[in-house]
Design a protein around this motif. Sequence first.
Motif, PDB file in Angstrom:
ATOM      1  N   ALA A 114       0.835  -1.203   0.000  1.00 24.18           N
ATOM      2  CA  ALA A 114       0.000   0.000   0.000  1.00 24.18           C
ATOM      3  C   ALA A 114       0.875   1.261   0.000  1.00 24.18           C
ATOM      4  O   ALA A 114       0.517   2.263  -0.631  1.00 24.18           O
ATOM      5  CB  ALA A 114      -0.932   0.001   1.212  1.00 24.18           C
ATOM      6  N   TYR A 115       2.026   1.195   0.668  1.00 20.33           N
ATOM      7  CA  TYR A 115       2.969   2.316   0.645  1.00 20.33           C
ATOM      8  C   TYR A 115       3.397   2.609  -0.791  1.00 20.33           C
ATOM      9  O   TYR A 115       3.370   3.751  -1.241  1.00 20.33           O
ATOM     10  CB  TYR A 115       4.186   1.980   1.520  1.00 20.33           C
ATOM     11  CG  TYR A 115       5.281   3.021   1.478  1.00 20.33           C
ATOM     12  CD1 TYR A 115       5.239   4.116   2.318  1.00 20.33           C
ATOM     13  CD2 TYR A 115       6.351   2.900   0.592  1.00 20.33           C
ATOM     14  CE1 TYR A 115       6.249   5.074   2.290  1.00 20.33           C
ATOM     15  CE2 TYR A 115       7.359   3.846   0.552  1.00 20.33           C
ATOM     16  CZ  TYR A 115       7.300   4.933   1.405  1.00 20.33           C
ATOM     17  OH  TYR A 115       8.290   5.880   1.366  1.00 20.33           O
ATOM     18  N   ARG A 116       3.773   1.544  -1.518  1.00 19.56           N
ATOM     19  CA  ARG A 116       4.183   1.720  -2.920  1.00 19.56           C
ATOM     20  C   ARG A 116       3.030   2.218  -3.778  1.00 19.56           C
ATOM     21  O   ARG A 116       3.226   3.003  -4.708  1.00 19.56           O
ATOM     22  CB  ARG A 116       4.751   0.413  -3.461  1.00 19.56           C
ATOM     23  CG  ARG A 116       6.098   0.067  -2.845  1.00 19.56           C
ATOM     24  CD  ARG A 116       6.752  -1.120  -3.513  1.00 19.56           C
ATOM     25  NE  ARG A 116       5.955  -2.335  -3.475  1.00 19.56           N
ATOM     26  CZ  ARG A 116       5.947  -3.199  -2.461  1.00 19.56           C
ATOM     27  NH1 ARG A 116       6.703  -2.984  -1.409  1.00 19.56           N
ATOM     28  NH2 ARG A 116       5.202  -4.280  -2.516  1.00 19.56           N
ATOM     29  N   ARG A 117       1.815   1.777  -3.469  1.00 17.20           N
ATOM     30  CA  ARG A 117       0.648   2.246  -4.230  1.00 17.20           C
ATOM     31  C   ARG A 117       0.454   3.744  -4.041  1.00 17.20           C
ATOM     32  O   ARG A 117       0.170   4.460  -5.005  1.00 17.20           O
ATOM     33  CB  ARG A 117      -0.607   1.480  -3.799  1.00 17.20           C
ATOM     34  CG  ARG A 117      -1.835   1.837  -4.628  1.00 17.20           C
ATOM     35  CD  ARG A 117      -3.056   1.034  -4.237  1.00 17.20           C
ATOM     36  NE  ARG A 117      -3.548   1.443  -2.930  1.00 17.20           N
ATOM     37  CZ  ARG A 117      -3.709   0.639  -1.889  1.00 17.20           C
ATOM     38  NH1 ARG A 117      -3.413  -0.637  -1.971  1.00 17.20           N
ATOM     39  NH2 ARG A 117      -4.172   1.094  -0.740  1.00 17.20           N
ATOM     40  N   HIS A 118       0.607   4.218  -2.802  1.00 13.65           N
ATOM     41  CA  HIS A 118       0.508   5.660  -2.550  1.00 13.65           C
ATOM     42  C   HIS A 118       1.501   6.414  -3.433  1.00 13.65           C
ATOM     43  O   HIS A 118       1.151   7.409  -4.075  1.00 13.65           O
ATOM     44  CB  HIS A 118       0.812   5.988  -1.080  1.00 13.65           C
ATOM     45  CG  HIS A 118      -0.282   5.665  -0.113  1.00 13.65           C
ATOM     46  ND1 HIS A 118      -1.538   6.225  -0.168  1.00 13.65           N
ATOM     47  CD2 HIS A 118      -0.300   4.838   0.966  1.00 13.65           C
ATOM     48  CE1 HIS A 118      -2.277   5.769   0.835  1.00 13.65           C
ATOM     49  NE2 HIS A 118      -1.554   4.924   1.528  1.00 13.65           N
ATOM     50  N   LEU A 119       2.742   5.948  -3.453  1.00 15.41           N
ATOM     51  CA  LEU A 119       3.781   6.621  -4.246  1.00 15.41           C
ATOM     52  C   LEU A 119       3.468   6.559  -5.736  1.00 15.41           C
ATOM     53  O   LEU A 119       3.676   7.540  -6.458  1.00 15.41           O
ATOM     54  CB  LEU A 119       5.144   5.995  -3.968  1.00 15.41           C
ATOM     55  CG  LEU A 119       5.679   6.138  -2.539  1.00 15.41           C
ATOM     56  CD1 LEU A 119       7.020   5.441  -2.412  1.00 15.41           C
ATOM     57  CD2 LEU A 119       5.763   7.591  -2.124  1.00 15.41           C
ATOM     58  N   ARG A 120       2.988   5.409  -6.198  1.00 16.85           N
ATOM     59  CA  ARG A 120       2.706   5.222  -7.620  1.00 16.85           C
ATOM     60  C   ARG A 120       1.651   6.194  -8.132  1.00 16.85           C
ATOM     61  O   ARG A 120       1.733   6.680  -9.246  1.00 16.85           O
ATOM     62  CB  ARG A 120       2.276   3.770  -7.863  1.00 16.85           C
ATOM     63  CG  ARG A 120       2.213   3.357  -9.289  1.00 16.85           C
ATOM     64  CD  ARG A 120       2.010   1.855  -9.480  1.00 16.85           C
ATOM     65  NE  ARG A 120       0.998   1.260  -8.630  1.00 16.85           N
ATOM     66  CZ  ARG A 120       1.234   0.407  -7.634  1.00 16.85           C
ATOM     67  NH1 ARG A 120       2.466   0.033  -7.347  1.00 16.85           N
ATOM     68  NH2 ARG A 120       0.255  -0.084  -6.915  1.00 16.85           N
ATOM     69  N   VAL A 121       0.648   6.482  -7.302  1.00 18.77           N
ATOM     70  CA  VAL A 121      -0.424   7.393  -7.734  1.00 18.77           C
ATOM     71  C   VAL A 121      -0.139   8.847  -7.344  1.00 18.77           C
ATOM     72  O   VAL A 121      -0.985   9.713  -7.536  1.00 18.77           O
ATOM     73  CB  VAL A 121      -1.815   6.952  -7.213  1.00 18.77           C
ATOM     74  CG1 VAL A 121      -2.195   5.600  -7.772  1.00 18.77           C
ATOM     75  CG2 VAL A 121      -1.874   6.963  -5.706  1.00 18.77           C
ATOM     76  N   GLY A 122       1.062   9.093  -6.790  1.00 22.85           N
ATOM     77  CA  GLY A 122       1.456  10.462  -6.483  1.00 22.85           C
ATOM     78  C   GLY A 122       0.889  11.002  -5.186  1.00 22.85           C
ATOM     79  O   GLY A 122       0.812  12.222  -5.009  1.00 22.85           O
ATOM     80  N   GLU A 123       0.517  10.129  -4.267  1.00 20.65           N
ATOM     81  CA  GLU A 123      -0.021  10.566  -2.975  1.00 20.65           C
ATOM     82  C   GLU A 123       1.074  10.531  -1.915  1.00 20.65           C
ATOM     83  O   GLU A 123       2.053   9.795  -2.035  1.00 20.65           O
ATOM     84  CB  GLU A 123      -1.137   9.628  -2.509  1.00 20.65           C
ATOM     85  CG  GLU A 123      -2.341   9.571  -3.394  1.00 20.65           C
ATOM     86  CD  GLU A 123      -3.330   8.513  -2.914  1.00 20.65           C
ATOM     87  OE1 GLU A 123      -4.451   8.541  -3.437  1.00 20.65           O
ATOM     88  OE2 GLU A 123      -2.989   7.679  -2.065  1.00 20.65           O
ATOM     89  N   GLU A 124       0.852  11.273  -0.857  1.00 18.54           N
ATOM     90  CA  GLU A 124       1.700  11.181   0.329  1.00 18.54           C
ATOM     91  C   GLU A 124       1.263   9.919   1.082  1.00 18.54           C
ATOM     92  O   GLU A 124       0.076   9.757   1.384  1.00 18.54           O
ATOM     93  CB  GLU A 124       1.492  12.414   1.208  1.00 18.54           C
ATOM     94  CG  GLU A 124       2.225  12.386   2.523  1.00 18.54           C
ATOM     95  CD  GLU A 124       3.731  12.519   2.362  1.00 18.54           C
ATOM     96  OE1 GLU A 124       4.438  12.079   3.286  1.00 18.54           O
ATOM     97  OE2 GLU A 124       4.188  13.058   1.342  1.00 18.54           O
ATOM     98  N   PRO A 125       2.184   8.993   1.379  1.00 18.13           N
ATOM     99  CA  PRO A 125       1.789   7.782   2.111  1.00 18.13           C
ATOM    100  C   PRO A 125       1.223   8.124   3.489  1.00 18.13           C
ATOM    101  O   PRO A 125       1.693   9.049   4.153  1.00 18.13           O
ATOM    102  CB  PRO A 125       3.092   6.995   2.239  1.00 18.13           C
ATOM    103  CG  PRO A 125       3.936   7.491   1.112  1.00 18.13           C
ATOM    104  CD  PRO A 125       3.579   8.940   0.953  1.00 18.13           C
ATOM    105  N   CYS A 126       0.207   7.361   3.892  1.00 19.04           N
ATOM    106  CA  CYS A 126      -0.410   7.585   5.203  1.00 19.04           C
ATOM    107  C   CYS A 126       0.535   7.061   6.293  1.00 19.04           C
ATOM    108  O   CYS A 126       1.443   6.278   6.022  1.00 19.04           O
ATOM    109  CB  CYS A 126      -1.767   6.891   5.270  1.00 19.04           C
ATOM    110  SG  CYS A 126      -1.703   5.099   5.111  1.00 19.04           S
ATOM    111  N   PRO A 127       0.353   7.503   7.544  1.00 22.95           N
ATOM    112  CA  PRO A 127       1.243   7.064   8.626  1.00 22.95           C
ATOM    113  C   PRO A 127       1.358   5.537   8.785  1.00 22.95           C
ATOM    114  O   PRO A 127       2.465   5.035   8.962  1.00 22.95           O
ATOM    115  CB  PRO A 127       0.653   7.729   9.875  1.00 22.95           C
ATOM    116  CG  PRO A 127       0.008   8.974   9.343  1.00 22.95           C
ATOM    117  CD  PRO A 127      -0.555   8.566   8.000  1.00 22.95           C
TER     118      PRO A 127
END
Length: 86
Positions: free
Chosen positions: A54-67
């Motif tokens: 899920a961390y990588r998914r956040h990065l892939r879509v250009g989002e800031e990863p959640c805590p």
Amino acid sequence: MPPRPPLPRPRANREWGTWGGETSAERAAAGHPPAGWEGRGHTIRLKPCGTPAAYRRHLRVGEEPCPPCKTAEYCRAAERRAGRSA
């Protein structure tokens, strides 16, 4: 003479291949996919937040990863670093 209806066995047992004149794709279209069949239009099961995926998914879509995702990635990286030095 009309064609015979397909045999119920492959539909009930979720088998692969051609049975009763139906391919796996045809049985799936009729609502009887084999076990493990994803087929067209399947939904992707996303890993929940709090995992490295899920961390990588956040990065892939250009989002800031959640805590929780940041924590999971930190733990994954720390385990990897610890494995290298051992």
